[in-house]
Design an enzyme around this catalytic site. Structure first.
Site, PDB file in Angstrom:
ATOM      1  N   PRO A  75       0.827  -1.213   0.000  1.00 41.44           N
ATOM      2  CA  PRO A  75       0.000   0.000   0.000  1.00 41.44           C
ATOM      3  C   PRO A  75       0.860   1.261   0.000  1.00 41.44           C
ATOM      4  CG  PRO A  75       0.039  -0.959   2.203  1.00 41.44           C
ATOM      5  CD  PRO A  75       0.840  -1.884   1.316  1.00 41.44           C
ATOM      6  N   GLY A  76       0.450   2.245  -0.775  1.00 37.57           N
ATOM      7  CA  GLY A  76       1.144   3.534  -0.777  1.00 37.57           C
ATOM      8  C   GLY A  76       0.168   4.621  -0.376  1.00 37.57           C
ATOM      9  N   ARG A  77      -0.785   4.865  -1.285  1.00 41.43           N
ATOM     10  CA  ARG A  77      -1.776   5.921  -1.082  1.00 41.43           C
ATOM     11  C   ARG A  77      -2.515   5.778   0.252  1.00 41.43           C
ATOM     12  NH1 ARG A  77      -4.156   8.506  -5.392  1.00 41.43           N
ATOM     13  NH2 ARG A  77      -3.509   6.787  -6.721  1.00 41.43           N
ATOM     14  N   ARG A  99      -1.953  16.203  -9.263  1.00 38.04           N
ATOM     15  CA  ARG A  99      -3.029  15.211  -9.398  1.00 38.04           C
ATOM     16  C   ARG A  99      -4.289  15.755 -10.070  1.00 38.04           C
ATOM     17  NH1 ARG A  99      -5.320  12.988  -5.851  1.00 38.04           N
ATOM     18  NH2 ARG A  99      -5.512  10.998  -6.903  1.00 38.04           N
ATOM     19  N   CYS A 151       1.317  29.207 -15.764  1.00 36.29           N
ATOM     20  CA  CYS A 151       0.727  29.647 -17.023  1.00 36.29           C
ATOM     21  C   CYS A 151       0.237  28.471 -17.853  1.00 36.29           C
ATOM     22  CB  CYS A 151       1.739  30.487 -17.782  1.00 36.29           C
ATOM     23  SG  CYS A 151       2.174  31.921 -16.805  1.00 36.29           S
ATOM     24  N   GLU A 152      -0.793  27.803 -17.342  1.00 39.73           N
ATOM     25  CA  GLU A 152      -1.448  26.685 -18.017  1.00 39.73           C
ATOM     26  C   GLU A 152      -2.893  26.687 -17.532  1.00 39.73           C
ATOM     27  OE1 GLU A 152      -0.116  23.744 -19.641  1.00 39.73           O
ATOM     28  OE2 GLU A 152       2.024  24.028 -19.321  1.00 39.73           O
ATOM     29  N   TYR A 162       1.508  10.842  -3.692  1.00 41.98           N
ATOM     30  CA  TYR A 162       1.561  11.319  -5.072  1.00 41.98           C
ATOM     31  C   TYR A 162       1.413  12.839  -5.122  1.00 41.98           C
ATOM     32  CZ  TYR A 162       0.935   6.342  -5.522  1.00 41.98           C
ATOM     33  OH  TYR A 162       1.090   4.987  -5.371  1.00 41.98           O
TER      34      TYR A 162
HETATM   35  C1  LIG Z   1       2.010   2.248  -7.365  1.00 42.29           C
HETATM   36  C2  LIG Z   1       2.240   0.875  -6.891  1.00 42.29           C
HETATM   37  C3  LIG Z   1       1.842   0.487  -5.611  1.00 42.29           C
HETATM   38  C4  LIG Z   1       1.115   1.393  -4.663  1.00 42.29           C
HETATM   39  O1  LIG Z   1      -0.194   1.700  -5.083  1.00 42.29           O
HETATM   40  P1  LIG Z   1      -1.159   2.500  -4.107  1.00 42.29           P
HETATM   41  O2  LIG Z   1      -2.382   2.690  -4.906  1.00 42.29           O
HETATM   42  O3  LIG Z   1      -0.497   3.768  -3.760  1.00 42.29           O
HETATM   43  O4  LIG Z   1      -1.400   1.639  -2.914  1.00 42.29           O
HETATM   44  C5  LIG Z   1       2.138  -0.795  -5.197  1.00 42.29           C
HETATM   45  N1  LIG Z   1       2.798  -1.665  -6.006  1.00 42.29           N
HETATM   46  C6  LIG Z   1       3.195  -1.327  -7.248  1.00 42.29           C
HETATM   47  C7  LIG Z   1       3.918  -2.315  -8.073  1.00 42.29           C
HETATM   48  C8  LIG Z   1       2.938  -0.053  -7.731  1.00 42.29           C
HETATM   49  O5  LIG Z   1       3.314   0.273  -8.971  1.00 42.29           O
END
Ligand SMILES: *Cc1c(COP(=O)(O)O)cnc(C)c1O
Length: 422
Positions: free
Chosen positions: A276-278, A314, A346-347, A375
């Site tokens: 997990p990232g987001r 984003r 300027c976009e 992100y």
């Molecule tokens: C981007 C990515 C993640 C993380 O995705 P999230 O939506 O931020 O949880 C995990 N694994 C891989 C391989 C990714 O490219």
């Protein structure tokens, strides 16, 4: 739940007033909450506490060294997609045996860097990559653990730019060819097949695509074992979405996601990895900005702020929505008037929101873009020669700058004018 709330009429990050950070650091600035990062990481751990597991934070979501150190010290592994991210994870003190290396285009240099430095597993995305990794591993006298990223061809029902699990996407190998590719991998020197990898997309707000993908993974695991491959790890990727609108139905919780994992792949006896990232970092950060002024347009007003698409791309890139809150609290329903919130770049694409109801904001007032911890800063640039946006980490009643804003002089000093032009 996060730790950005009004206290005494002023928006705080934990116990620090955002206005105090703006005074000390200036705007725009990203502000992250230690408590929220910790809470979200622990929710994933709890969601998988029924089995052996490793929660690998997707470094690409937020790669500040302080954030990685915080999560690494809690026991997180890291999912990296470049030599730079690998170096960041190591610099934050994360040992190689907790780092997985993903990505469709790893170079031989990046492979060698990770093998030398120590690596838990490579998630291999193609046959040319298998061949290259085998060569690099042999040249270093190493045997490296691998999982093959399999594309399950499921529709993640998310924004097209962040869907990765359909057969037309560039990621992974088609699931129909998996047995053949694993046979090839097992025959190559320097590689040790240990698992299967998938990642079907990002900002998923429905568990069904995960259920479909992981069901296919379970079937594949049994088929590969029958072929003689010792599959011991399943890397399920990341992708669980977050609520970007406070008033919308919230996406599923990590605990519910963990249930789907248990139901689909829970009885295979594999160690589970997730990336997990987001979901860990997104709602753990806000982008704090100041109002420059309001400009009256034809039939609409523009609220011009000092943050722009170069700081938070984003909305321009994914049509993403970020809730915008005045830092000085207003009584509910105080004459909100719809405005377009825009930056100075300027976009026309430098637009954060169109027609959003916001109270009348004075010049110089602070606003916070919520859900900006993932992100956000990682995608920032210096477009329009705006110095790279700084980052601050809050813990309780203290805050520290974890990336200072470069001065304009520092920004210019990176360029070189060749002799023949002087
Ligand atoms: C981007 C990515 C993640 C993380 O995705 P999230 O939506 O931020 O949880 C995990 N694994 C891989 C391989 C990714 O490219």
């Amino acid at each position: 739940m996060d730790h950005f709330n009004y206290k005494g009429g002023a928006l705080h990050a934990e116990d620090v007033a955002l206005a105090e950070i703006a005074r000390a650091v200036g705007t725009p600035v990203y502000v992250y909450s230690t408590a929220t990062l910790t809470r979200h990481f622990n929710l994933f751990r709890q969601a998988l506490d029924w089995t052996d597991h490793l929660v690998c934070f997707a470094v690409k979501a937020n790669s500040n060294l302080a954030v990685l150190k915080l999560l690494g010290d809690l026991g997180a592994g890291m999912d990296v997609v470049s030599g730079g991210e690998y170096a960041r994870a190591r610099a934050a003190g994360v040992p190689g045996e907790r780092i997985v290396f993903s990505g469709v285009g790893k170079t031989r240099e990046e492979m060698a860097q990770a093998i030398r430095g120590g690596i838990r597993q490579f998630n291999v995305e193609s046959e040319p990559e298998l061949a290259a990794l085998s060569q690099v591993a042999q040249s270093l006298g190493a045997t490296v653990p691998i999982a093959v990223r399999v594309n399950p061809d499921v529709d993640a029902k998310t924004h097209a730019k962040i869907a990765t699990g359909k057969s037309e996407n560039k990621f992974g190998i088609p699931i129909a060819r998996a047995r053949e590719v694993y046979a090839h991998a097992a025959a190559l020197p320097g590689l040790q097949v240990v698992g299967i990898d998938m990642h079907i997309g990002s900002q998923l707000t429905d568990l069904e695509p995960f259920r479909q993908a992981y069901t296919r993974m379970a079937d594949l695991c049994l088929a590969l074992r029958a072929d003689g491959h010792p599959i011991m790890r399943l890397d399920l990727g990341g992708g669980l979405g977050i609520p970007y609108r406070r008033d919308n139905a919230a996406p599923p919780l990590p605990i519910e996601y963990g249930q789907v994992v248990r139901e689909t792949v829970g009885d295979l006896g594999c160690e589970i990895e997730i990336e997990p990232g987001r979901n860990i970092a997104g709602n753990a950060g806000v982008l704090l900005a100041s109002v420059i002024w309001t400009k009256q347009g034809e039939g609409r007003d523009f609220l011009i702020v000092d943050a722009a698409m170069n700081d938070l791309i984003r909305p321009a890139m994914y049509d993403a929505h970020h809730d915008i809150l005045p830092v000085r609290e207003r009584a509910p329903g105080t004459d909100p008037a719809p405005v377009d919130v825009v930056g100075p770049v300027c976009e026309t694409g430098d637009t954060f929101a169109r027609g959003v109801p916001l109270p009348r904001l004075e010049d110089g007032e602070l606003v916070a873009f919520r859900s900006a911890g993932a992100y956000g800063a990682v995608m920032a640039s210096e477009y329009n020669s705006r110095p790279l946006v700084p980052e601050v980490l809050v813990a309780g009643d203290r805050f520290d700058v974890i990336r200072p804003r470069p001065t304009i002089e520092e920004m210019l000093a990176r360029d070189r004018i060749p002799d023949w032009l002087t």
